[in-house]
Design a protein around this motif. Structure first.
Motif, PDB file in Angstrom:
ATOM      1  N   GLU A   1      63.505  -0.473  18.125  1.00  0.00           N
ATOM      2  CA  GLU A   1      63.619   0.910  19.005  1.00  0.00           C
ATOM      3  C   GLU A   1      64.472   2.021  18.410  1.00  0.00           C
ATOM      4  O   GLU A   1      65.628   1.709  18.324  1.00  0.00           O
ATOM      5  CB  GLU A   1      64.263   0.543  20.426  1.00  0.00           C
ATOM      6  CG  GLU A   1      63.480  -0.602  21.357  1.00  0.00           C
ATOM      7  CD  GLU A   1      62.223   0.012  21.682  1.00  0.00           C
ATOM      8  OE1 GLU A   1      62.126   1.202  21.860  1.00  0.00           O
ATOM      9  OE2 GLU A   1      61.230  -0.652  21.757  1.00  0.00           O
TER      10      GLU A   1
ATOM     11  N   MET B   1      65.457   4.941  19.035  1.00  0.00           N
ATOM     12  CA  MET B   1      66.616   5.634  19.778  1.00  0.00           C
ATOM     13  C   MET B   1      67.943   4.665  19.504  1.00  0.00           C
ATOM     14  O   MET B   1      68.978   5.211  19.275  1.00  0.00           O
ATOM     15  CB  MET B   1      66.302   5.727  21.168  1.00  0.00           C
ATOM     16  CG  MET B   1      65.352   6.784  21.494  1.00  0.00           C
ATOM     17  SD  MET B   1      66.030   8.405  21.033  1.00  0.00           S
ATOM     18  CE  MET B   1      64.369   9.311  21.545  1.00  0.00           C
ATOM     19  N   ALA B   2      67.766   3.385  19.713  1.00  0.00           N
ATOM     20  CA  ALA B   2      68.762   2.276  19.927  1.00  0.00           C
ATOM     21  C   ALA B   2      69.443   2.245  18.213  1.00  0.00           C
ATOM     22  O   ALA B   2      70.523   2.285  17.920  1.00  0.00           O
ATOM     23  CB  ALA B   2      68.410   0.808  20.255  1.00  0.00           C
TER      24      ALA B   2
ATOM     25  N   LEU C   1      71.504   5.376  17.894  1.00  0.00           N
ATOM     26  CA  LEU C   1      72.808   5.393  18.413  1.00  0.00           C
ATOM     27  C   LEU C   1      73.585   4.526  17.751  1.00  0.00           C
ATOM     28  O   LEU C   1      74.992   4.472  17.421  1.00  0.00           O
ATOM     29  CB  LEU C   1      72.599   5.148  19.820  1.00  0.00           C
ATOM     30  CG  LEU C   1      71.981   5.817  20.766  1.00  0.00           C
ATOM     31  CD1 LEU C   1      71.597   5.391  22.028  1.00  0.00           C
ATOM     32  CD2 LEU C   1      72.499   7.025  20.821  1.00  0.00           C
TER      33      LEU C   1
END
Lengths: 219, 219
Positions: free
Chosen positions: A75, A77-78, A81
């Protein structure tokens, strides 16, 4: 050592861009999307998102994925981050409030914009934006993007960046999704503050270096 | 004081469930989805997702949204990650690795499952699962869910919970999306470990209390 799985012509751009901003050294494993191969399962075919060795990294069979000294993560986006928080500095959240807002904008990009923006990007990549059908498709997508782009317009009318008055991982996560709508000019035209912010993001040396690597990539 | 905007028959359930797990006191502002009203903009109509006073909280006009002592936040998954981290305890990530994995599963729920699972939930809510068209729709959605449900099946074959061997906010964020597919039995039948995990989640007192409030809700 950090390994990034994925090609530059994929969602992996968002992770390559972030890695450049953070000055990270990494091993690049150029896993290709299976749909780009005639027979992804054929013996001897290059590593792709349906290869058993990649499915052991990400069972969902999607890129990007990373292996960071044993932490396997997928993922996009994860991943971004996590890498920003691990390496700290101005791109990372400074406190729980910033963490909340940076996470909010990353979900906003996925929930409210990505599917429609990707329709424009795919129509363009497949050379269909010049056809009547392709334009009609891009027009529908662009109308569905009006509400989220309007939210961003309101935000960037008063803020140079998404969170904390500085460029953070939230800007990368948003900009890499908004960029998908760029090939269809009417999508972004009504939103001058969004366009100006996207330009600011794209003027960063780490974006330019990522983009050059993308242009140079041999499939 | 924490305010939660949204009705129980909406994505706000995931935040109400979490608030129950954490034992939080909050003010409930029952903002209704605009599409459930004949004329959401009519004078005197109840507060809904197109009311100016709610658009000041969440310009995207979606529920849930929160105001936590002045921090306004939307995107349900981001809200839940923030509240869990703020209040700590076993539901929150213990370190950066757990934070990364909990965030990964939350994005996985949105990116890989939510749109298709919602199709089943909506077909059910509109009484169309008994019709041929509704069944065909649910069947397509259910086939598109096979890959992500397969990933979860593999995970829950070896783990009781998503992250860290205990119930965390990642389980709430996943379970609230997987639940949408429950009305169409063939969607979950091939995945006994996913079904068993979902049952474990639904046996929690905080889930049951949220569900009862949902059943009792007057629109």
């Amino acid at each position: 050592m950090l390994k990034i799985y994925g090609v530059y012509k994929s969602r992996a751009t968002r992770t390559f861009w972030l890695a450049g901003e953070l000055g990270l050294t990494f091993e690049h494993v150029p896993v290709l999307q299976a749909y780009k191969l005639a027979d992804p399962m054929a013996p001897g075919v290059r590593t792709n998102t349906r290869s058993p060795e990649f499915l052991a990294i990400n069972p969902m069979g999607a890129i990007p994925a990373i292996d960071d000294d044993g932490l396997r993560l997928y993922e996009s986006m994860a991943i971004n981050l996590y890498l920003a928080k691990k390496h700290g500095g101005p791109l990372a959240p400074r406190d729980l409030f910033e963490d909340a807002l940076i996470t909010q904008w990353s979900f906003f990009a996925v929930s409210e914009m990505e599917a429609n923006a990707l329709k424009i990007s795919m129509a363009n990549a497949q050379g269909r934006l010049a056809t009547e059908a392709g334009q009609a498709e891009a027009d529908v997508a662009s109308r569905l993007l009006k509400r989220p782009f309007g939210v961003l317009e309101q935000h960037f009318a008063g803020n140079d960046y998404a969170v904390g008055g500085r460029f953070t991982v939230a800007d990368i996560n948003l900009a890499e999704v908004v960029r998908y709508a760029q090939p269809y000019a009417p999508a972004l035209e009504p939103f001058p503050h969004v366009s100006a912010w996207l330009k600011r993001c794209h003027e960063r040396p780490a974006f330019k270096a990522m983009w050059q690597a993308r242009l140079d990539e041999q499939e």
